[in-house]
Scaffold this motif. Sequence first.
Motif, PDB file in Angstrom:
ATOM      1  N   ALA A  62      14.842  55.174  10.279  1.00 31.26           N
ATOM      2  CA  ALA A  62      16.013  55.778  10.927  1.00 31.26           C
ATOM      3  C   ALA A  62      17.301  55.078  10.496  1.00 31.26           C
ATOM      4  O   ALA A  62      17.280  53.953   9.986  1.00 31.26           O
ATOM      5  CB  ALA A  62      15.857  55.696  12.441  1.00 31.26           C
ATOM      6  N   PRO A  63      18.453  55.720  10.704  1.00 22.06           N
ATOM      7  CA  PRO A  63      19.734  55.072  10.406  1.00 22.06           C
ATOM      8  C   PRO A  63      19.927  53.795  11.232  1.00 22.06           C
ATOM      9  O   PRO A  63      19.311  53.605  12.288  1.00 22.06           O
ATOM     10  CB  PRO A  63      20.757  56.142  10.815  1.00 22.06           C
ATOM     11  CG  PRO A  63      20.015  57.434  10.757  1.00 22.06           C
ATOM     12  CD  PRO A  63      18.617  57.115  11.157  1.00 22.06           C
ATOM     13  N   ALA A  64      20.803  52.926  10.749  1.00 22.98           N
ATOM     14  CA  ALA A  64      21.028  51.636  11.404  1.00 22.98           C
ATOM     15  C   ALA A  64      21.478  51.801  12.854  1.00 22.98           C
ATOM     16  O   ALA A  64      21.101  51.017  13.734  1.00 22.98           O
ATOM     17  CB  ALA A  64      22.061  50.832  10.623  1.00 22.98           C
ATOM     18  N   ALA A  65      22.279  52.830  13.123  1.00 21.66           N
ATOM     19  CA  ALA A  65      22.766  53.045  14.489  1.00 21.66           C
ATOM     20  C   ALA A  65      21.617  53.308  15.448  1.00 21.66           C
ATOM     21  O   ALA A  65      21.686  52.919  16.623  1.00 21.66           O
ATOM     22  CB  ALA A  65      23.745  54.210  14.518  1.00 21.66           C
ATOM     23  N   VAL A  66      20.562  53.939  14.967  1.00 24.08           N
ATOM     24  CA  VAL A  66      19.386  54.194  15.797  1.00 24.08           C
ATOM     25  C   VAL A  66      18.635  52.891  16.045  1.00 24.08           C
ATOM     26  O   VAL A  66      18.242  52.585  17.175  1.00 24.08           O
ATOM     27  CB  VAL A  66      18.465  55.225  15.119  1.00 24.08           C
ATOM     28  CG1 VAL A  66      17.150  55.368  15.891  1.00 24.08           C
ATOM     29  CG2 VAL A  66      19.164  56.567  15.006  1.00 24.08           C
ATOM     30  N   GLN A  67      18.430  52.104  15.003  1.00 28.68           N
ATOM     31  CA  GLN A  67      17.684  50.857  15.132  1.00 28.68           C
ATOM     32  C   GLN A  67      18.396  49.833  16.003  1.00 28.68           C
ATOM     33  O   GLN A  67      17.763  48.967  16.598  1.00 28.68           O
ATOM     34  CB  GLN A  67      17.412  50.276  13.741  1.00 28.68           C
ATOM     35  CG  GLN A  67      16.529  51.171  12.892  1.00 28.68           C
ATOM     36  CD  GLN A  67      16.429  50.690  11.469  1.00 28.68           C
ATOM     37  OE1 GLN A  67      17.232  49.872  11.004  1.00 28.68           O
ATOM     38  NE2 GLN A  67      15.436  51.185  10.746  1.00 28.68           N
ATOM     39  N   GLN A  68      19.715  49.938  16.093  1.00 31.11           N
ATOM     40  CA  GLN A  68      20.485  49.017  16.921  1.00 31.11           C
ATOM     41  C   GLN A  68      20.529  49.450  18.383  1.00 31.11           C
ATOM     42  O   GLN A  68      20.924  48.672  19.248  1.00 31.11           O
ATOM     43  CB  GLN A  68      21.913  48.906  16.377  1.00 31.11           C
ATOM     44  CG  GLN A  68      22.015  48.275  14.992  1.00 31.11           C
ATOM     45  CD  GLN A  68      21.641  46.811  14.982  1.00 31.11           C
ATOM     46  OE1 GLN A  68      22.080  46.052  15.834  1.00 31.11           O
ATOM     47  NE2 GLN A  68      20.831  46.398  14.024  1.00 31.11           N
ATOM     48  N   ASP A  69      20.140  50.682  18.672  1.00 29.31           N
ATOM     49  CA  ASP A  69      20.109  51.169  20.052  1.00 29.31           C
ATOM     50  C   ASP A  69      19.048  50.404  20.831  1.00 29.31           C
ATOM     51  O   ASP A  69      17.919  50.244  20.354  1.00 29.31           O
ATOM     52  CB  ASP A  69      19.797  52.661  20.044  1.00 29.31           C
ATOM     53  CG  ASP A  69      19.679  53.229  21.451  1.00 29.31           C
ATOM     54  OD1 ASP A  69      20.721  53.469  22.085  1.00 29.31           O
ATOM     55  OD2 ASP A  69      18.526  53.405  21.916  1.00 29.31           O
ATOM     56  N   TRP A  70      19.372  49.953  22.039  1.00 27.85           N
ATOM     57  CA  TRP A  70      18.442  49.086  22.761  1.00 27.85           C
ATOM     58  C   TRP A  70      17.134  49.786  23.100  1.00 27.85           C
ATOM     59  O   TRP A  70      16.058  49.173  23.066  1.00 27.85           O
ATOM     60  CB  TRP A  70      19.096  48.521  24.017  1.00 27.85           C
ATOM     61  CG  TRP A  70      19.275  49.478  25.170  1.00 27.85           C
ATOM     62  CD1 TRP A  70      20.370  50.235  25.459  1.00 27.85           C
ATOM     63  CD2 TRP A  70      18.314  49.765  26.193  1.00 27.85           C
ATOM     64  NE1 TRP A  70      20.161  50.979  26.591  1.00 27.85           N
ATOM     65  CE2 TRP A  70      18.903  50.706  27.068  1.00 27.85           C
ATOM     66  CE3 TRP A  70      17.020  49.326  26.460  1.00 27.85           C
ATOM     67  CZ2 TRP A  70      18.233  51.210  28.175  1.00 27.85           C
ATOM     68  CZ3 TRP A  70      16.356  49.831  27.577  1.00 27.85           C
ATOM     69  CH2 TRP A  70      16.969  50.759  28.413  1.00 27.85           C
ATOM     70  N   ARG A  71      17.196  51.090  23.389  1.00 32.14           N
ATOM     71  CA  ARG A  71      15.958  51.807  23.704  1.00 32.14           C
ATOM     72  C   ARG A  71      15.061  51.898  22.475  1.00 32.14           C
ATOM     73  O   ARG A  71      13.848  51.656  22.548  1.00 32.14           O
ATOM     74  CB  ARG A  71      16.283  53.214  24.215  1.00 32.14           C
ATOM     75  CG  ARG A  71      17.024  53.273  25.526  1.00 32.14           C
ATOM     76  CD  ARG A  71      17.715  54.601  25.713  1.00 32.14           C
ATOM     77  NE  ARG A  71      18.721  54.845  24.668  1.00 32.14           N
ATOM     78  CZ  ARG A  71      19.532  55.883  24.640  1.00 32.14           C
ATOM     79  NH1 ARG A  71      19.447  56.804  25.597  1.00 32.14           N
ATOM     80  NH2 ARG A  71      20.414  56.030  23.674  1.00 32.14           N
ATOM     81  N   CYS A  72      15.665  52.249  21.341  1.00 34.30           N
ATOM     82  CA  CYS A  72      14.888  52.415  20.118  1.00 34.30           C
ATOM     83  C   CYS A  72      14.354  51.074  19.600  1.00 34.30           C
ATOM     84  O   CYS A  72      13.199  50.980  19.163  1.00 34.30           O
ATOM     85  CB  CYS A  72      15.735  53.092  19.040  1.00 34.30           C
ATOM     86  SG  CYS A  72      16.146  54.815  19.423  1.00 34.30           S
ATOM     87  N   SER A  73      15.177  50.043  19.636  1.00 30.49           N
ATOM     88  CA  SER A  73      14.735  48.755  19.116  1.00 30.49           C
ATOM     89  C   SER A  73      13.627  48.165  19.974  1.00 30.49           C
ATOM     90  O   SER A  73      12.679  47.567  19.466  1.00 30.49           O
ATOM     91  CB  SER A  73      15.917  47.781  19.008  1.00 30.49           C
ATOM     92  OG  SER A  73      16.521  47.582  20.261  1.00 30.49           O
ATOM     93  N   ARG A  74      13.729  48.366  21.279  1.00 26.75           N
ATOM     94  CA  ARG A  74      12.670  47.856  22.158  1.00 26.75           C
ATOM     95  C   ARG A  74      11.369  48.636  21.934  1.00 26.75           C
ATOM     96  O   ARG A  74      10.275  48.052  21.939  1.00 26.75           O
ATOM     97  CB  ARG A  74      13.101  47.965  23.618  1.00 26.75           C
ATOM     98  CG  ARG A  74      12.279  47.067  24.538  1.00 26.75           C
ATOM     99  CD  ARG A  74      12.859  47.029  25.929  1.00 26.75           C
ATOM    100  NE  ARG A  74      12.422  45.840  26.627  1.00 26.75           N
ATOM    101  CZ  ARG A  74      11.983  45.851  27.877  1.00 26.75           C
ATOM    102  NH1 ARG A  74      11.910  46.976  28.540  1.00 26.75           N
ATOM    103  NH2 ARG A  74      11.617  44.729  28.470  1.00 26.75           N
ATOM    104  N   LEU A  75      11.481  49.943  21.721  1.00 26.59           N
ATOM    105  CA  LEU A  75      10.305  50.759  21.443  1.00 26.59           C
ATOM    106  C   LEU A  75       9.691  50.372  20.103  1.00 26.59           C
ATOM    107  O   LEU A  75       8.457  50.302  19.969  1.00 26.59           O
ATOM    108  CB  LEU A  75      10.675  52.238  21.451  1.00 26.59           C
ATOM    109  CG  LEU A  75       9.530  53.231  21.253  1.00 26.59           C
ATOM    110  CD1 LEU A  75       8.436  53.031  22.293  1.00 26.59           C
ATOM    111  CD2 LEU A  75      10.055  54.664  21.295  1.00 26.59           C
ATOM    112  N   MET A  76      10.512  50.101  19.109  1.00 21.90           N
ATOM    113  CA  MET A  76      10.009  49.648  17.812  1.00 21.90           C
ATOM    114  C   MET A  76       9.205  48.365  17.972  1.00 21.90           C
ATOM    115  O   MET A  76       8.124  48.200  17.392  1.00 21.90           O
ATOM    116  CB  MET A  76      11.171  49.432  16.838  1.00 21.90           C
ATOM    117  CG  MET A  76      11.841  50.694  16.372  1.00 21.90           C
ATOM    118  SD  MET A  76      13.372  50.358  15.464  1.00 21.90           S
ATOM    119  CE  MET A  76      12.729  49.601  13.984  1.00 21.90           C
TER     120      MET A  76
END
Length: 245
Positions: A55-69
């Motif tokens: 995903a784009p960097a903005a997605v990976q930096q989102d707290w929900r997405c990064s925690r799910l990752m």
Amino acid sequence: MLAQDPGLEREHLDRLAANDDPAAYYLLALRESALQGESWDAAGAASALARLMAAPAAVQQDWRCSRLMFDLFWLTRTGDRFMRGERQALAFTNSDWEQALDLLAVTGGARAFDAYRADFLRGLALFHLGRLRAALDQFDELNRSAASVSTRIVAAYVASTPDGEPRKFTGQVRSVTPDGRRGRAWIDQLGIELPFTPYRFPGETLQQGDLLPEFHVVFNLRGPYLDPVRASGVRGPKQDGRAAR
């Protein structure tokens, strides 16, 4: 889905997939992995993790997405949640540990939201990759920052081989406090000193220069320390993926 209209369901999912908003990525990955409580789908979790890693960097930096990752990375490799057990031996190769560092490099929200988990994983990875000075520096920082975390004294993991076996070490006592409650010992195989609790080791009162019985290196949020092999009670994490729905 509730309307039992597969075509309409697929249409809306395709629209969601075309959306670059972090919430869209999060919802799709959550649905794909079927992650609800203790239940999840192994193949779906792997696919969802790949979607988020690309995903784009903005997605990976989102707290929900990064925690799910973070959660999906650990689940797909161990079949368990991070820091859920005690003295677990991990069947991680150097490549697995490097991928853990890569994950931490691209995610940002998880470090801001619950930094102790990311810092603990980074310390574990650096230690197992042999970057011992960097690992000890990371654990020193973690010890200061995680002082209020209630599980900081639980030994979650043990230094392990790539086959998932706990490593055994030998060493010599370097120092013991006057009250005999704390000490430090040299580890022959690693070339570093780590703390230990003298009364946990069998035999007579330990003093400077004594050889320690075989021991493991275990990790909690205060950092790595030594524990005798007989007391460690190590076990491996679940490896079956627990692909329950």
